[in-house]
Design an enzyme around this catalytic site. Structure first.
Site, mmCIF file in Angstrom:
data_model
loop_
_atom_site.group_PDB
_atom_site.id
_atom_site.type_symbol
_atom_site.label_atom_id
_atom_site.label_comp_id
_atom_site.label_asym_id
_atom_site.label_seq_id
_atom_site.Cartn_x
_atom_site.Cartn_y
_atom_site.Cartn_z
ATOM 1 N N ARG A 17 -4.888 -4.092 -6.040
ATOM 2 C CA ARG A 17 -4.231 -3.134 -4.938
ATOM 3 C C ARG A 17 -3.765 -2.233 -5.903
ATOM 4 N NH1 ARG A 17 0.533 -6.945 -3.760
ATOM 5 N NH2 ARG A 17 1.794 -7.145 -4.979
ATOM 6 N N MET A 27 6.045 -12.017 3.953
ATOM 7 C CA MET A 27 5.028 -12.839 4.282
ATOM 8 C C MET A 27 4.443 -14.504 3.466
ATOM 9 S SD MET A 27 3.878 -10.626 7.246
ATOM 10 C CE MET A 27 3.079 -9.765 6.206
ATOM 11 N N LYS A 85 -5.383 -6.441 1.427
ATOM 12 C CA LYS A 85 -5.715 -7.948 0.853
ATOM 13 C C LYS A 85 -6.881 -8.073 1.081
ATOM 14 C CE LYS A 85 -2.510 -10.898 -0.661
ATOM 15 N NZ LYS A 85 -1.443 -11.568 0.017
ATOM 16 N N HIS A 99 10.164 -10.168 -8.738
ATOM 17 C CA HIS A 99 9.955 -9.765 -7.312
ATOM 18 C C HIS A 99 10.976 -8.902 -7.136
ATOM 19 C CE1 HIS A 99 13.077 -9.419 -3.300
ATOM 20 N NE2 HIS A 99 11.303 -9.613 -2.873
ATOM 21 N N CYS A 155 19.113 25.938 6.049
ATOM 22 C CA CYS A 155 20.756 25.788 5.203
ATOM 23 C C CYS A 155 21.073 24.475 6.027
ATOM 24 C CB CYS A 155 21.265 27.023 5.410
ATOM 25 S SG CYS A 155 21.877 27.548 6.449
ATOM 26 N N GLY A 166 6.321 -10.058 -1.161
ATOM 27 C CA GLY A 166 6.230 -11.714 -1.314
ATOM 28 C C GLY A 166 7.036 -12.021 0.521
ATOM 29 N N TYR A 175 11.786 29.889 4.089
ATOM 30 C CA TYR A 175 12.124 29.556 3.173
ATOM 31 C C TYR A 175 13.442 28.267 4.094
ATOM 32 C CZ TYR A 175 17.279 31.718 4.245
ATOM 33 O OH TYR A 175 18.001 32.195 4.826
ATOM 34 N N SER A 212 19.325 32.324 9.981
ATOM 35 C CA SER A 212 19.172 31.000 8.804
ATOM 36 C C SER A 212 19.549 29.558 10.148
ATOM 37 C CB SER A 212 19.882 30.995 8.127
ATOM 38 O OG SER A 212 20.083 30.078 7.253
ATOM 39 N N THR A 271 20.390 23.390 11.198
ATOM 40 C CA THR A 271 20.303 22.603 12.010
ATOM 41 C C THR A 271 20.844 21.723 12.284
ATOM 42 O OG1 THR A 271 19.238 22.144 9.744
ATOM 43 C CG2 THR A 271 17.537 22.842 11.894
ATOM 44 N N ASN A 272 22.459 21.623 11.755
ATOM 45 C CA ASN A 272 22.856 20.250 11.691
ATOM 46 C C ASN A 272 24.218 20.196 13.167
ATOM 47 O OD1 ASN A 272 23.018 19.346 8.753
ATOM 48 N ND2 ASN A 272 24.770 19.905 8.433
ATOM 49 N N ARG A 281 -3.804 -16.600 3.490
ATOM 50 C CA ARG A 281 -2.569 -15.824 2.559
ATOM 51 C C ARG A 281 -2.051 -14.400 3.634
ATOM 52 N NH1 ARG A 281 -5.589 -13.413 -2.519
ATOM 53 N NH2 ARG A 281 -4.017 -13.133 -3.199
#
Ligand code: ADP
Ligand code: MG
Ligand code: MG
Length: 900
Positions: free
Chosen positions: A362, A106, A25, A480, A857, A104, A877, A790, A793-794, A95
């Site tokens: 803004r 703060m 602001k 809001h 994957c 809204g 990929y 491949s 990642t889990n 402000r």
């Protein structure tokens, strides 16, 4: 260090790119001054003051006093009035303003500087005692709420805050004297009300409202700094990932008044429509009002111009028709701001006695549809280039276009319960709840809910987040609820006047219809319609949106990373292709075993006592598997399909009830107790680290043999038919190269047999999933044999952290709360740890085989931040669920642009 930056009269110490220091602001108020746009003069206390304030146990730096005094006196010079002066008083607003807007969240205190000493002077100056007392009661209300209660750390029960109490006094006064609107109160009315207010404050808070301008100013400043650590600001920061260290700035600014009479007004506007993206100036305004009146939704705001009037607002006066020359000035500012900022702006303005003042600009929040339209339009208007357009759309915003809408036919046959303003996109259905806490609670239990409120306030954000959709009785398109929902791309309807909500009874009335907590409601956020009961939701078809298609074409032209999908069924595969998938990165074969006939064969295989029995049970599955693979390979014609061999712990298939055990016993021709005994013998204490992945195929090679046969037989048949198919056979959960080569040799042998049998050379790859730390660390050894990697990642996250994916829920919330982890590592890749293993594996693998094909994957394949990481680490990929494919396409383009 300079703590205070002043602005006013076409000059400013700061500018737009100083957001980190001045907050959004403050930086933009400075910038507007430099653009010669009329802004009430003032000054900004930097975010560093906030940081210092918290560092030194909530005290302000000593040097601040003098800097504030200096800046204040230049404001006084510009305005030709003095703060706290008896005859010619200046009033100020205090402000908040963080780096990133937190609508809204703060606090703001207006009309600071009104005291028993300055009131007579202002009355004299304005000749408008009614206005002065109206301003005074607003100051008292805000100050008591923000400074004396919230900043003091007092936490009253819901509905018992000082603001509510004061508002209650005002409404009972109005009732008693039969006054409908605040504007009907006279000077004397306000004096009486103010007296009650002051007594209530003393009563509730034990202190007098301060009657000294300076105390008010410093009280306000401190309160804004303290609001940075208020409960709602903290919860908003968590949701939006805003770091705590940023702090807020404080803006102190000359008050201008939209409530001095009919020549005055206030409003908020967007330089383009934030709901549709249309290039139309769009906003709301009210005559004789202060800004909070528009946002709070107490009076129905009027449309800004003729062009944007709707059926509901067509009889209300627009600013364009009521104050044409001011409207033109504002319109001109709209054009200048967009040209300058090269983006849609959200502005606040006030007109005092026929003079226009800008209070804020803004970058405006907008929903996904609007973001895309604006980005593409602005390229066509030569405002921005394609690169900027691509980077401007947050990939997660695409989700909204992928959001369901209501089944039109079903909707037309359902009577509309009530209508409101269409504030957020798409359709949604859920069970009615009436408080934010209930929304969160029900959501945690797995229920879909719609949060219904009179109006929302920042205290409700956690519940709004948990809800499918938000419905409010009051408020306009800039209320809001509307603002927050749009930011999230969530279905939302506001200003639904006919709703009669009773939070106590947890029910809602519309005429004679009563809706109780837990009753189903359906909403059409695009039309503003509310329905009782459930209406079918239809998946989205983003291809009907031309701007989306254009943006995605640009994304595809830009990215080099390929996007695949995780899919087993033909339907998912087709959907993914529609969304732009370029192959399947993970086809989980175990999902194909769950229909009745197959599961029985599967169970027979698992419980077989010897190889012979097992082989015959496995071979029962072969024809099914072959058909499955034929179907999916054909659907994906010309595109690679990675098929993973059987992966899960076997006991997942043999969690059985009485009836299933009997069935199995008779089919295996053994007795029930033997079945039970064999099931028990397969029980594992730690199945996630147990007999699963390639360990199954190693113990039971006939499983691998059957699956390889099914895949390659299907491949051979399709190849014969002239279909171009590209299977990639993937061995799961490999930790040592010997595990891999054991399985590979089975597959190669099957392949050789089938090639012989058909007299064909088959196009296929054999590779492995990299999902154990050991596989990453010995990736060079594995890459000597594997044709592709491949990353799973889990499992890799699970085994790197030693966190069980299925159990993390019990402690993750604590970890997040106490900043031990910043995010769920199963959602966004842990770049420091798991990511390091990924990098190592890529380097080692490519050292041995520079053309090694590498993909990912896991769940992270659809996460924008993780996609950036994968791109930067040279993956070929990513593969994600069908609905994330468009998001991954855009993320990949952004990663490419950021790379250069
Ligand atoms: P937020 O960040 O929550 O939007 P603001 O600081 O913008 O809070 O203040 C809220 C409202 O207070 C503004 O929309 C405006 O209507 C009013 N306001 C703030 N400062 C002034 C001022 N100097 N003169 C008149 N009105 C003001
Ligand atoms: Mg504002
Ligand atoms: Mg795995």
């Amino acid at each position: 260090m300079k703590y205070v930056y002043s602005f006013g009269d076409g000059k400013a110490d700061g500018k737009a790119d100083m957001k980190n220091l001045l907050g959004g602001k403050g930086a933009n108020l400075a910038e507007m001054n430099l653009l010669d746009i009329p802004v009430p003069p003032g000054f900004t206390l930097t975010t560093e003051v906030c940081t210092e304030f918290y560092k030194s146990n909530k005290t302000l730096p000593k040097e601040l006093d003098n800097e504030v005094l200096d800046c204040l006196s230049s404001v006084e010079n510009i305005m030709n009035a003095k703060f706290g002066d008896e005859s010619n008083p200046l009033l100020l607003s205090v402000r908040s303003g963080a780096r990133q807007s937190m609508p809204g969240m703060m606090e703001t205190v207006l009309n600071v500087g009104l005291t028993s000493k300055t009131i007579p002077g202002l009355i004299n100056k304005t000749n408008n005692p009614r206005f002065v007392y109206d301003a005074y009661r607003r100051l008292i209300t805000m100050y008591a709420d923000v400074v004396m209660e919230k900043a003091a750390g007092i936490e009253p029960k819901e509905g018992e805050g000082i603001r509510k109490k004061l508002e209650h006094h005002l409404s009972s006064y109005k009732k008693e004297y039969n006054l409908k609107h605040d504007t009907a109160l006279s000077e004397d009315d306000w004096i009486t009300v103010i007296d009650t207010f002051k007594k209530e404050i003393k009563n509730t808070l034990g202190e007098n409202f301060p009657d000294d301008a300076n105390s008010q100013l410093w009280g306000g400043i401190e309160a804004v700094f303290k609001s940075w650590n208020g409960a709602r600001a903290i919860s908003y920061r968590k949701i939006e990932n805003i770091p705590e260290e940023w702090g807020t700035a404080v803006n102190v600014q000359t008050m201008v008044f939209g409530n001095t009479g009919e020549e005055s007004a206030t409003g908020v506007a967007f330089t383009r429509n934030p709901a549709t993206g249309e290039n139309k100036f769009f906003g709301e305004w009210l005559t004789n009002a202060q800004g909070e009146d528009v946002v709070a939704g107490l009076r129905t705001p009027h449309p800004l111009n003729e062009d944007t009037k709707t059926k509901e607002t067509k009889n209300l006066p627009s600013l364009e028709e009521s104050m044409p020359s001011i409207y033109n000035e504002l319109y001109d500012i709209r054009i200048r701001l967009e040209k300058h900022y090269l983006d849609m702006q959200d502005i606040e303005f006030t007109i005092q006695d026929g003079k226009l003042w800008m209070l804020q600009t803004r970058v405006g929040k907008r929903n996904g549809v609007a973001t895309i339209k604006m980005a593409v339009d602005m390229v066509n208007e030569n405002m921005i280039n394609k690169k900027t357009a691509l980077l401007r759309v947050n990939p997660d915003q695409l989700e909204e276009l992928l959001h369901p809408t209501l089944d039109t036919e079903n909707e037309q046959n359902t009577p509309i319960l009530t209508k409101g303003l269409p504030a957020g996109p798409g359709g949604a259905k859920g069970k009615a709840v009436f408080t934010a806490d209930d929304a969160e609670l029900w959501h945690a239990k797995g229920e879909k809910v719609i949060l219904i409120r009179e109006e929302t306030s920042p205290e409700d954000v956690h519940g709004m987040h948990a809800a499918e959709a938000i419905l409010t009785a009051r408020g306009g398109m800039t209320s809001h609820a509307a603002l927050v929902a749009r930011g999230w791309g969530k279905c939302c309807i506001v200003g639904c006047n006919e709703l009669n909500i009773s939070v106590d009874k947890k029910e809602l009335r519309v005429d004679n219809t009563i809706i109780k907590e837990g009753d189903w409601i359906t909403m059409n956020g695009a039309l503003g319609n509310v329905y009782l009961g459930q209406i079918n939701l239809i998946p989205a078809d983003p291809d009907t949106n031309l701007e989306y298609k254009q943006l995605m074409t640009w994304a595809d032209e830009t990215r080099k990373l390929k996007i695949r999908t995780n899919a087993e069924s033909q339907d998912d595969a087709k959907q993914a292709i529609k969304f732009g998938a370029e192959g399947i990165g993970l086809c989980r074969t175990e999902h194909m075993f769950f229909d009745d006939t197959r599961i029985l064969a599967m169970r027979k295989m698992i419980l077989a006592e010897n190889e012979n029995d097992r082989r015959s049970a496995v071979m029962e599955l072969l024809p099914f598997q072959k058909e499955d693979f034929k179907r999916i390979l054909k659907t994906m014609e010309g595109k690679p399909v990675t098929i993973r061999l059987l992966d899960p712990p076997l006991h997942e298939f043999i969690t059985l009830n009485e009836k299933q055990i009997n069935e199995l016993a008779s089919s295996l021709e053994i007795d029930k107790s033997t079945v039970i005994q064999r099931i028990n013998s397969l029980h594992e204490l730690n199945p996630m680290l147990g007999h699963r992945g390639c360990r199954l195929g190693i113990a039971y090679p006939e499983i691998t043999e059957m699956q390889a046969t099914a895949i390659l037989d299907a491949t051979a048949e399709l190849t014969k038919e002239g279909v171009n198919v590209l299977p990639e056979i993937m061995v799961p959960l490999v930790g040592t190269v010997t595990e891999y080569t054991d399985q590979e040799s089975i597959i190669r042998k099957v392949a050789a047999d089938i090639e012989n049998q058909y007299g064909l050379t088959l196009k296929y790859l054999v590779g492995t999933m990299i999902e154990l730390p050991r596989a990453c660390l010995t990736a060079d050894e594995i890459a000597e044999h594997a044709e592709f990697f491949s990353f799973g990642t889990n499992d890799l996250t699970q085994t790197t952290y030693g966190f069980s994916r299925d159990d993390i829920g019990s402690f993750l919330p604590d970890y997040l709360d106490r900043n031990i982890l910043y995010e769920d590592p199963f959602q966004s890749l842990d770049i420091h740890g798991v990511g390091k293993l990924v990098s190592i594996a890529v380097k080692l693998g490519r050292k041995v085989n520079p053309s090694l094909k590498i993909g990912i994957c896991g769940e992270h394949g659809g996460d924008p931040k993780s996609i950036h990481f994968f791109k930067n680490n040279g993956l070929d990929y990513v593969s994600c669920s069908p609905y994330r494919v468009p998001i991954a396409r855009l993320s990949a383009a952004q990663a490419e642009l950021n790379l250069k």
